[in-house]
Design a protein around this motif. Structure first.
Motif, PDB file in Angstrom:
ATOM      1  N   ILE A  32       0.847  -1.199   0.000  1.00 28.16           N
ATOM      2  CA  ILE A  32       0.000   0.000   0.000  1.00 28.16           C
ATOM      3  C   ILE A  32       0.877   1.242   0.000  1.00 28.16           C
ATOM      4  O   ILE A  32       1.866   1.315   0.737  1.00 28.16           O
ATOM      5  CB  ILE A  32      -0.972   0.013   1.205  1.00 28.16           C
ATOM      6  CG1 ILE A  32      -1.843   1.290   1.168  1.00 28.16           C
ATOM      7  CG2 ILE A  32      -0.247  -0.138   2.530  1.00 28.16           C
ATOM      8  CD1 ILE A  32      -3.002   1.276   2.158  1.00 28.16           C
ATOM      9  N   CYS A  33       0.516   2.189  -0.843  1.00 29.56           N
ATOM     10  CA  CYS A  33       1.155   3.516  -0.870  1.00 29.56           C
ATOM     11  C   CYS A  33       0.163   4.516  -0.293  1.00 29.56           C
ATOM     12  O   CYS A  33      -0.962   4.628  -0.783  1.00 29.56           O
ATOM     13  CB  CYS A  33       1.538   3.906  -2.283  1.00 29.56           C
ATOM     14  SG  CYS A  33       2.210   5.587  -2.424  1.00 29.56           S
ATOM     15  N   ILE A  34       0.571   5.222   0.730  1.00 32.36           N
ATOM     16  CA  ILE A  34      -0.281   6.204   1.395  1.00 32.36           C
ATOM     17  C   ILE A  34       0.245   7.593   1.067  1.00 32.36           C
ATOM     18  O   ILE A  34       1.432   7.885   1.259  1.00 32.36           O
ATOM     19  CB  ILE A  34      -0.298   5.967   2.915  1.00 32.36           C
ATOM     20  CG1 ILE A  34      -0.951   4.613   3.215  1.00 32.36           C
ATOM     21  CG2 ILE A  34      -1.023   7.095   3.646  1.00 32.36           C
ATOM     22  CD1 ILE A  34      -0.819   4.157   4.654  1.00 32.36           C
ATOM     23  N   ILE A  35      -0.640   8.433   0.566  1.00 27.63           N
ATOM     24  CA  ILE A  35      -0.285   9.808   0.210  1.00 27.63           C
ATOM     25  C   ILE A  35      -0.748  10.727   1.337  1.00 27.63           C
ATOM     26  O   ILE A  35      -1.944  10.933   1.533  1.00 27.63           O
ATOM     27  CB  ILE A  35      -0.929  10.209  -1.124  1.00 27.63           C
ATOM     28  CG1 ILE A  35      -0.454   9.283  -2.246  1.00 27.63           C
ATOM     29  CG2 ILE A  35      -0.619  11.666  -1.461  1.00 27.63           C
ATOM     30  CD1 ILE A  35      -1.220   9.451  -3.548  1.00 27.63           C
TER      31      ILE A  35
ATOM     32  N   SER B   6       9.229   1.375  12.814  1.00 30.28           N
ATOM     33  CA  SER B   6       9.697   0.243  13.626  1.00 30.28           C
ATOM     34  C   SER B   6       9.137  -1.085  13.133  1.00 30.28           C
ATOM     35  O   SER B   6       9.706  -2.142  13.401  1.00 30.28           O
ATOM     36  CB  SER B   6       9.322   0.462  15.094  1.00 30.28           C
ATOM     37  OG  SER B   6       7.937   0.205  15.322  1.00 30.28           O
ATOM     38  N   LEU B   7       8.025  -1.029  12.404  1.00 30.66           N
ATOM     39  CA  LEU B   7       7.393  -2.237  11.862  1.00 30.66           C
ATOM     40  C   LEU B   7       7.745  -2.452  10.389  1.00 30.66           C
ATOM     41  O   LEU B   7       7.119  -3.275   9.712  1.00 30.66           O
ATOM     42  CB  LEU B   7       5.881  -2.140  12.025  1.00 30.66           C
ATOM     43  CG  LEU B   7       5.371  -2.085  13.480  1.00 30.66           C
ATOM     44  CD1 LEU B   7       3.870  -1.841  13.518  1.00 30.66           C
ATOM     45  CD2 LEU B   7       5.732  -3.365  14.228  1.00 30.66           C
ATOM     46  N   GLY B   8       8.718  -1.706   9.879  1.00 32.34           N
ATOM     47  CA  GLY B   8       9.192  -1.915   8.521  1.00 32.34           C
ATOM     48  C   GLY B   8       8.652  -0.946   7.489  1.00 32.34           C
ATOM     49  O   GLY B   8       9.035  -1.013   6.309  1.00 32.34           O
ATOM     50  N   GLY B   9       7.750  -0.041   7.891  1.00 32.63           N
ATOM     51  CA  GLY B   9       7.234   0.943   6.947  1.00 32.63           C
ATOM     52  C   GLY B   9       8.286   1.977   6.587  1.00 32.63           C
ATOM     53  O   GLY B   9       9.230   2.225   7.351  1.00 32.63           O
ATOM     54  N   VAL B  10       8.125   2.583   5.403  1.00 26.84           N
ATOM     55  CA  VAL B  10       9.078   3.589   4.921  1.00 26.84           C
ATOM     56  C   VAL B  10       8.319   4.875   4.626  1.00 26.84           C
ATOM     57  O   VAL B  10       7.259   4.848   3.986  1.00 26.84           O
ATOM     58  CB  VAL B  10       9.804   3.106   3.644  1.00 26.84           C
ATOM     59  CG1 VAL B  10      10.772   4.169   3.154  1.00 26.84           C
ATOM     60  CG2 VAL B  10      10.532   1.797   3.917  1.00 26.84           C
ATOM     61  N   ILE B  11       8.848   5.992   5.100  1.00 19.96           N
ATOM     62  CA  ILE B  11       8.217   7.301   4.913  1.00 19.96           C
ATOM     63  C   ILE B  11       9.178   8.202   4.148  1.00 19.96           C
ATOM     64  O   ILE B  11      10.354   8.343   4.523  1.00 19.96           O
ATOM     65  CB  ILE B  11       7.853   7.937   6.269  1.00 19.96           C
ATOM     66  CG1 ILE B  11       6.907   7.016   7.055  1.00 19.96           C
ATOM     67  CG2 ILE B  11       7.207   9.313   6.059  1.00 19.96           C
ATOM     68  CD1 ILE B  11       6.676   7.452   8.486  1.00 19.96           C
ATOM     69  N   TYR B  12       8.671   8.800   3.079  1.00 20.26           N
ATOM     70  CA  TYR B  12       9.444   9.774   2.301  1.00 20.26           C
ATOM     71  C   TYR B  12       8.821  11.151   2.500  1.00 20.26           C
ATOM     72  O   TYR B  12       7.611  11.320   2.344  1.00 20.26           O
ATOM     73  CB  TYR B  12       9.430   9.418   0.822  1.00 20.26           C
ATOM     74  CG  TYR B  12      10.118   8.114   0.499  1.00 20.26           C
ATOM     75  CD1 TYR B  12      11.499   8.044   0.348  1.00 20.26           C
ATOM     76  CD2 TYR B  12       9.381   6.947   0.338  1.00 20.26           C
ATOM     77  CE1 TYR B  12      12.130   6.845   0.048  1.00 20.26           C
ATOM     78  CE2 TYR B  12       9.994   5.734   0.036  1.00 20.26           C
ATOM     79  CZ  TYR B  12      11.374   5.692  -0.104  1.00 20.26           C
ATOM     80  OH  TYR B  12      11.990   4.503  -0.402  1.00 20.26           O
TER      81      TYR B  12
ATOM     82  N   TYR C  45       1.656  -5.781   6.383  1.00 17.14           N
ATOM     83  CA  TYR C  45       1.716  -5.215   5.036  1.00 17.14           C
ATOM     84  C   TYR C  45       2.970  -4.354   4.873  1.00 17.14           C
ATOM     85  O   TYR C  45       3.436  -3.723   5.827  1.00 17.14           O
ATOM     86  CB  TYR C  45       0.484  -4.363   4.749  1.00 17.14           C
ATOM     87  CG  TYR C  45      -0.780  -5.150   4.488  1.00 17.14           C
ATOM     88  CD1 TYR C  45      -1.271  -5.313   3.186  1.00 17.14           C
ATOM     89  CD2 TYR C  45      -1.490  -5.731   5.527  1.00 17.14           C
ATOM     90  CE1 TYR C  45      -2.429  -6.034   2.944  1.00 17.14           C
ATOM     91  CE2 TYR C  45      -2.659  -6.466   5.295  1.00 17.14           C
ATOM     92  CZ  TYR C  45      -3.121  -6.610   4.002  1.00 17.14           C
ATOM     93  OH  TYR C  45      -4.269  -7.323   3.767  1.00 17.14           O
ATOM     94  N   LYS C  46       3.486  -4.339   3.635  1.00 21.88           N
ATOM     95  CA  LYS C  46       4.600  -3.454   3.308  1.00 21.88           C
ATOM     96  C   LYS C  46       4.026  -2.080   2.965  1.00 21.88           C
ATOM     97  O   LYS C  46       3.283  -1.935   1.995  1.00 21.88           O
ATOM     98  CB  LYS C  46       5.389  -4.012   2.126  1.00 21.88           C
ATOM     99  CG  LYS C  46       6.612  -3.172   1.752  1.00 21.88           C
ATOM    100  CD  LYS C  46       7.366  -3.777   0.571  1.00 21.88           C
ATOM    101  CE  LYS C  46       8.573  -2.910   0.193  1.00 21.88           C
ATOM    102  NZ  LYS C  46       9.293  -3.482  -0.989  1.00 21.88           N
TER     103      LYS C  46
ATOM    104  N   MET D 112      -2.001  -1.030   9.057  1.00 18.79           N
ATOM    105  CA  MET D 112      -1.578  -1.953   8.003  1.00 18.79           C
ATOM    106  C   MET D 112      -0.241  -2.610   8.345  1.00 18.79           C
ATOM    107  O   MET D 112      -0.062  -3.817   8.141  1.00 18.79           O
ATOM    108  CB  MET D 112      -1.466  -1.217   6.670  1.00 18.79           C
ATOM    109  CG  MET D 112      -2.774  -0.672   6.122  1.00 18.79           C
ATOM    110  SD  MET D 112      -3.981  -1.954   5.725  1.00 18.79           S
ATOM    111  CE  MET D 112      -3.252  -2.654   4.239  1.00 18.79           C
ATOM    112  N   ALA D 113       0.701  -1.828   8.860  1.00 17.66           N
ATOM    113  CA  ALA D 113       2.005  -2.385   9.219  1.00 17.66           C
ATOM    114  C   ALA D 113       1.872  -3.413  10.341  1.00 17.66           C
ATOM    115  O   ALA D 113       2.591  -4.419  10.351  1.00 17.66           O
ATOM    116  CB  ALA D 113       2.960  -1.260   9.624  1.00 17.66           C
ATOM    117  N   GLU D 114       0.962  -3.164  11.278  1.00 21.79           N
ATOM    118  CA  GLU D 114       0.738  -4.129  12.351  1.00 21.79           C
ATOM    119  C   GLU D 114       0.263  -5.475  11.817  1.00 21.79           C
ATOM    120  O   GLU D 114       0.469  -6.515  12.449  1.00 21.79           O
ATOM    121  CB  GLU D 114      -0.289  -3.573  13.343  1.00 21.79           C
ATOM    122  CG  GLU D 114       0.249  -2.463  14.221  1.00 21.79           C
ATOM    123  CD  GLU D 114      -0.812  -1.872  15.135  1.00 21.79           C
ATOM    124  OE1 GLU D 114      -0.442  -1.321  16.189  1.00 21.79           O
ATOM    125  OE2 GLU D 114      -2.016  -1.950  14.804  1.00 21.79           O
TER     126      GLU D 114
END
Length: 427
Positions: free
Chosen positions: A32-35, A198-204, A53-54, A48-50
């Protein structure tokens, strides 16, 4: 170009985490990509990360740059339109279903804070303050309404009793919601972002979405990169900046103004807010205030339609503050800022889908702190195939403002003037 720094607010100055996240400069994939890295985006990302999900989040400026990092910091239950309005306009079944969800967002906030150790000065207790007898009668009705939907943590206060909570002569009574509360909003959303990571999500950050290519795999393009994902959530609210014009035509950005005093003496704090609760009055254009973790008074109010930035926030808000607390005359104002929220015609949030895999949530109409956190849970459930609660929201009609782009702002302002005059006259 994206804005690389937060507005000059007390929240930004006292943020726990000033770390800048990188700009997206490559092609990445995600479930999932969140804007948008505000409360809607972060709540969805964390839910979602919990679940494994990537998650990739694209933020056009900084985490919490918009309303999520600028608001009054109050946990206020229900929606901008209360459950009785929903029942009248959409039927008892919809009212009952939305009533079941109306008090969930605050519980989600408290779970995040406790589970992930988020330091955001969270304190309990929120007070609705009546400025006249008509408003007090409405609070009596609110208590009955909320209790009929299972929310029992309410205490009605008469004129004498409210003096134990607010050191002001303005109020004829109030309704204390023990499940309400207040916190540092930017530190909350930053703490949620750290939990996502901490759960593997990435924020730009500084990576505004420029366009979305729909398909079995949606692709979100930025200036220097793109995200290919099974699902997309558009959570930019008042800061979409032309990404989805049809979505933006359904709502109108509005501004609200906030000031923060210098730190107050403890004895002054105790006189103003003896129980350290947050307060909002019952006017149509309401005032709201609370004490910060370091003893400042944070006071906000008013609306500018169309997201117009007033030249001097202090000149708008200080008179409101002094009407409530005359003893603060001459107090130093350390911070003053404005920020945009998104208003809908019916004052109810707008959830929906574009195609099969692009979701959106927006338009909390100045009442978004709890509902944004609820949205994250509801959207994450919908993506996993449990869409019943999402569809309750998405089936609500979404009307454009009358008057089109040219006249919607003056027409809305005229309506607000009318209701504000009614508040002043107590009718």
């Amino acid at each position: 170009m994206p804005t690389t720094s937060h507005t000059h607010s007390y929240y930004a100055a006292s943020a726990n985490d000033k770390t800048a996240r990188p700009t997206l400069q490559e092609h990445v994939t995600a479930d999932i990509c969140i804007i948008g890295a505000g409360f809607t985006g972060m709540s969805t990302a964390l839910h979602m990360a919990e679940k494994g999900y990537k998650v990739v989040v694209l933020e056009g400026s900084r985490i919490g740059f918009g309303a999520s990092g600028r608001n009054g910091g109050q946990i206020v239950n229900s929606y901008s339109r209360d459950i009785d309005f929903i029942e009248r306009h959409y039927g008892e079944k919809v009212g009952a279903e939305m009533g079941q969800m109306a008090f969930e967002g605050g519980r989600i906030i408290r779970r995040f804070v406790q589970q992930y150790g988020i330091q955001c000065d969270l304190k309990d207790g929120g007070l609705f303050a009546a400025c006249n007898s008509k408003q007090f009668d409405e609070l009596v009705g609110k208590q009955k309404l909320w209790e009929s939907h299972g929310h029992k943590q309410l205490e009605l206060l008469d004129r004498q009793a409210i003096q134990q909570y607010v050191g002001s002569e303005r109020y004829t009574g109030g309704l204390l919601d023990h499940s309400g509360g207040h916190f540092h909003p930017l530190n909350l959303v930053l703490g949620e972002a750290a939990a996502v990571e901490s759960l593997g999500g990435v924020i730009y950050e500084n990576s505004p979405a420029l366009r979305i290519r729909e398909g079995d795999k949606a692709v979100v393009h930025t200036e220097e990169g793109c995200v290919e994902a099974d699902y997309v959530l558009v959570a930019g609210n008042a800061y979409l900046n032309g990404l989805l014009p049809k979505l933006e035509s359904k709502a109108m950005p509005c501004g609200t103004q906030v000031i923060t005093t210098e730190p107050l003496l403890e004895e002054v704090q105790r006189r103003l807010l003896p129980k350290d609760n947050c307060v909002e009055d019952c006017n149509y254009l309401l005032d709201y205030f609370r004490l910060s973790g370091d003893g400042r008074l944070i006071y906000g109010g008013g609306v500018t339609y169309g997201a117009r930035e007033p030249e001097k926030v202090e000149s708008l808000i200080v008179p409101k503050m002094l009407k409530t607390f005359p003893e603060l005359k001459g107090v130093k104002i350390d911070y003053a800022w404005t920020g945009n929220f998104l208003l809908t015609l019916m004052r109810l949030p707008q959830f929906g889908r574009i195609g099969s895999n692009v979701y959106y949530a927006q338009g909390y109409s100045g009442h978004g702190i709890t509902c944004t956190h609820l949205a994250g849970k509801v959207i994450s459930d919908a993506i996993q195939g449990q869409a019943e609660r999402f569809d309750i929201f998405s089936n609500l009609p979404q009307y454009p403002f009358p008057g089109g782009r040219m006249f919607r702002i003056p027409l809305t302002a005229m309506g607000a003037w009318y209701y504000n005059l009614r508040d002043q006259l107590g009718i």
